[in-house]
Design a protein around this motif. Structure first.
Motif, PDB file in Angstrom:
ATOM      1  N   GLU A 182       2.989  -0.982   4.113  1.00 58.69           N
ATOM      2  CA  GLU A 182       2.686   0.404   3.759  1.00 58.69           C
ATOM      3  C   GLU A 182       4.029   1.072   3.486  1.00 58.69           C
ATOM      4  N   VAL A 183       4.228   1.586   2.282  1.00 59.27           N
ATOM      5  CA  VAL A 183       5.531   2.153   1.935  1.00 59.27           C
ATOM      6  C   VAL A 183       5.413   3.567   1.383  1.00 59.27           C
ATOM      7  N   SER A 184       6.381   4.393   1.741  1.00 58.91           N
ATOM      8  CA  SER A 184       6.501   5.753   1.214  1.00 58.91           C
ATOM      9  C   SER A 184       7.800   5.825   0.408  1.00 58.91           C
ATOM     10  N   ILE A 185       7.776   6.539  -0.722  1.00 55.96           N
ATOM     11  CA  ILE A 185       9.003   6.644  -1.508  1.00 55.96           C
ATOM     12  C   ILE A 185       9.776   7.928  -1.225  1.00 55.96           C
ATOM     13  N   GLY A 186       9.384   8.713  -0.227  1.00 55.21           N
ATOM     14  CA  GLY A 186      10.184   9.888   0.121  1.00 55.21           C
ATOM     15  C   GLY A 186       9.354  10.905   0.871  1.00 55.21           C
ATOM     16  N   ASP A 187      10.030  11.918   1.354  1.00 53.01           N
ATOM     17  CA  ASP A 187       9.358  12.912   2.200  1.00 53.01           C
ATOM     18  C   ASP A 187       8.806  14.060   1.368  1.00 53.01           C
ATOM     19  N   TYR A 188       7.772  13.756   0.622  1.00 52.28           N
ATOM     20  CA  TYR A 188       7.036  14.730  -0.181  1.00 52.28           C
ATOM     21  C   TYR A 188       5.700  14.086  -0.447  1.00 52.28           C
ATOM     22  N   VAL A 189       4.728  14.863  -0.918  1.00 51.91           N
ATOM     23  CA  VAL A 189       3.388  14.303  -1.106  1.00 51.91           C
ATOM     24  C   VAL A 189       3.033  14.276  -2.587  1.00 51.91           C
ATOM     25  N   LEU A 190       2.667  13.089  -3.069  1.00 53.98           N
ATOM     26  CA  LEU A 190       2.200  12.907  -4.441  1.00 53.98           C
ATOM     27  C   LEU A 190       0.676  12.901  -4.436  1.00 53.98           C
ATOM     28  N   ALA A 191       0.103  13.076  -5.637  1.00 53.11           N
ATOM     29  CA  ALA A 191      -1.361  13.091  -5.729  1.00 53.11           C
ATOM     30  C   ALA A 191      -1.940  11.683  -5.594  1.00 53.11           C
ATOM     31  N   GLY A 192      -1.100  10.665  -5.760  1.00 58.54           N
ATOM     32  CA  GLY A 192      -1.583   9.298  -5.645  1.00 58.54           C
ATOM     33  C   GLY A 192      -0.418   8.340  -5.628  1.00 58.54           C
ATOM     34  N   GLY A 193      -0.695   7.068  -5.356  1.00 55.77           N
ATOM     35  CA  GLY A 193       0.372   6.091  -5.183  1.00 55.77           C
ATOM     36  C   GLY A 193       0.867   5.446  -6.473  1.00 55.77           C
ATOM     37  N   GLU A 194       0.275   5.793  -7.632  1.00 55.73           N
ATOM     38  CA  GLU A 194       0.653   5.094  -8.870  1.00 55.73           C
ATOM     39  C   GLU A 194       2.122   5.274  -9.225  1.00 55.73           C
ATOM     40  N   ALA A 195       2.636   6.501  -9.070  1.00 55.04           N
ATOM     41  CA  ALA A 195       4.055   6.731  -9.384  1.00 55.04           C
ATOM     42  C   ALA A 195       4.930   5.879  -8.460  1.00 55.04           C
ATOM     43  N   ALA A 196       4.497   5.713  -7.211  1.00 54.59           N
ATOM     44  CA  ALA A 196       5.249   4.884  -6.268  1.00 54.59           C
ATOM     45  C   ALA A 196       5.227   3.414  -6.693  1.00 54.59           C
ATOM     46  N   VAL A 197       4.114   2.965  -7.295  1.00 54.53           N
ATOM     47  CA  VAL A 197       4.068   1.583  -7.796  1.00 54.53           C
ATOM     48  C   VAL A 197       5.145   1.397  -8.868  1.00 54.53           C
ATOM     49  N   VAL A 217       0.857  -1.185   0.000  1.00 51.31           N
ATOM     50  CA  VAL A 217       0.000   0.000   0.000  1.00 51.31           C
ATOM     51  C   VAL A 217       0.896   1.240   0.000  1.00 51.31           C
ATOM     52  N   PRO A 218       1.069   1.884  -1.167  1.00 46.15           N
ATOM     53  CA  PRO A 218       1.906   3.083  -1.214  1.00 46.15           C
ATOM     54  C   PRO A 218       1.179   4.246  -0.534  1.00 46.15           C
ATOM     55  N   THR A 219       1.832   4.867   0.394  1.00 43.82           N
ATOM     56  CA  THR A 219       1.239   6.005   1.105  1.00 43.82           C
ATOM     57  C   THR A 219       2.355   6.864   1.695  1.00 43.82           C
ATOM     58  N   PRO A 220       2.156   8.196   1.698  1.00 46.18           N
ATOM     59  CA  PRO A 220       3.197   9.039   2.322  1.00 46.18           C
ATOM     60  C   PRO A 220       3.342   8.742   3.818  1.00 46.18           C
ATOM     61  N   SER A 221       2.374   8.025   4.414  1.00 47.84           N
ATOM     62  CA  SER A 221       2.467   7.654   5.836  1.00 47.84           C
ATOM     63  C   SER A 221       3.139   6.298   6.051  1.00 47.84           C
TER      64      SER A 221
HETATM   65 CL1  6GU Z   1       3.766   6.065  -1.761  1.00 46.52          CL
HETATM   66  N1  6GU Z   1       2.099   8.088  -2.106  1.00 46.52           N
HETATM   67  C1  6GU Z   1       1.809   9.392  -2.117  1.00 46.52           C
HETATM   68  N2  6GU Z   1       0.575   9.784  -2.443  1.00 46.52           N
HETATM   69  N3  6GU Z   1       2.692  10.327  -1.806  1.00 46.52           N
HETATM   70  C2  6GU Z   1       3.916   9.911  -1.493  1.00 46.52           C
HETATM   71  C3  6GU Z   1       4.291   8.577  -1.473  1.00 46.52           C
HETATM   72  C4  6GU Z   1       3.345   7.670  -1.791  1.00 46.52           C
HETATM   73  N4  6GU Z   1       5.582   8.485  -1.108  1.00 46.52           N
HETATM   74  C5  6GU Z   1       5.972   9.724  -0.922  1.00 46.52           C
HETATM   75  N5  6GU Z   1       4.983  10.597  -1.146  1.00 46.52           N
END
Ligand code: 6GU
Length: 277
Positions: free
Chosen positions: A137-152, A89-93
């Motif tokens: 639950e994974v985050s790809i960095g300390d910024y916020v994307l509009a959705g998790g698709e780019a993280a996939v 589950v890609p999420t900034p959290s």
């Molecule tokens: Cl995985 N999702 C979103 N929406 N924002 C992010 C992220 C993921 N990782 C960093 N920022």
């Protein structure tokens, strides 16, 4: 390895047809299925989101479409004999996505991605599936994307290149920044190729010397310089037992010193301004 992605933007996953991941698919090393979440939304508008309980801005992705989508993907896997799925589950959290986690995921036979748009997915969905399978639950960095698709896309590429036979040369991961080993925890330094002179710029002499020992030392010094400049946190974290005398000399020149009072003993810290070497 089997990958499933459930998303409201299947087109966003088109890059999975290209380059390294696309070739791995064509060769049968990766079996990818992209599913449109709205397939499992049954009202007139194929609604997948609703307002948050407790109030606040934004929308939350609803339980039912996700539950039906994930059940359907799992049932298909059951029919096709796929084993031991993990839900990503890609999420900034989420926890930081690292090379170490990429290596762990590359050892699993089946990954199911649930990228959210909006403010996230109703918590009960992850709770429900966490009772049946590992959930990351994974985050790809300390910024916020509009959705998790780019993280996939990011996670898939990092994992796919680790699968046996996907990179042409098995040696290619050995010196990866962040891979365990000789360059442990250091960024890779600069690289050069022909021509030897371009717009008045030449190649460091040592690389033309044919002297393997000197070349290795130069690469290591460049790695230390780049790491100290771009990722001082990695120098602070690095195990001093992995640093030889020449490494310590280079770090000293760059303004770093072992901390005799530090815990654990001898970790490097940046010497304060004006303090002599
Ligand atoms: Cl995985 N999702 C979103 N929406 N924002 C992010 C992220 C993921 N990782 C960093 N920022």
């Amino acid at each position: 390895m089997r990958l499933d992605v459930v998303t409201i933007f299947p087109e966003y996953l088109e890059p999975l047809n290209v380059s390294l991941v696309g070739k791995a698919r064509a060769r049968g090393q990766l079996n990818v299925h992209v599913h449109e979440l709205r397939t499992w939304a049954y009202d007139r508008h194929n609604t997948v989101d609703d307002t948050p309980y407790g109030g606040g801005p934004g929308m939350v992705m609803k339980t039912e479409p996700w539950g039906e989508a994930l059940d359907s993907v799992l049932a298909d896997g059951y029919e096709t004999g796929s084993r031991a799925p993990a839900l990503i589950v890609p999420t900034p959290s989420g926890r930081p996505f690292t090379q170490e986690l990429a290596v762990e995921l590359s050892g699993r036979p089946w990954l199911i991605f649930a990228p959210a748009r909006y403010e996230g997915i109703d918590r009960r969905v992850t709770d429900e599936y966490a009772a049946r399978m590992p959930v990351y639950e994974v985050s790809i960095g300390d910024y916020v994307l509009a959705g998790g698709e780019a993280a996939v896309l990011v996670v898939t590429e990092a994992v796919a290149r680790l699968l046996p036979g996907v990179l042409g040369n098995a040696e290619s991961h050995r010196d990866d920044s962040f891979a365990p080993g000789a360059m442990a925890g250091l960024l890779e330094g600069p690289v050069y190729t022909k021509p030897p002179l371009w717009r008045g710029r030449d190649i460091p002499d040592v690389l033309l010397s044919g002297h393997h020992g000197k070349i290795a030392r130069w690469r290591r010094d460049e790695a230390l310089k780049r790491t100290a400049a771009n990722r001082p946190d990695l120098i602070e974290r690095c195990d001093p037992k992995g640093l030889d005398k020449k490494d310590r000399e280079m770090l000293s020149i760059l303004g770093w010193a072992p901390d005799p009072d530090g815990e654990p003993y001898g970790r490097f810290w940046r010497r304060p301004e004006g303090m002599e070497q």
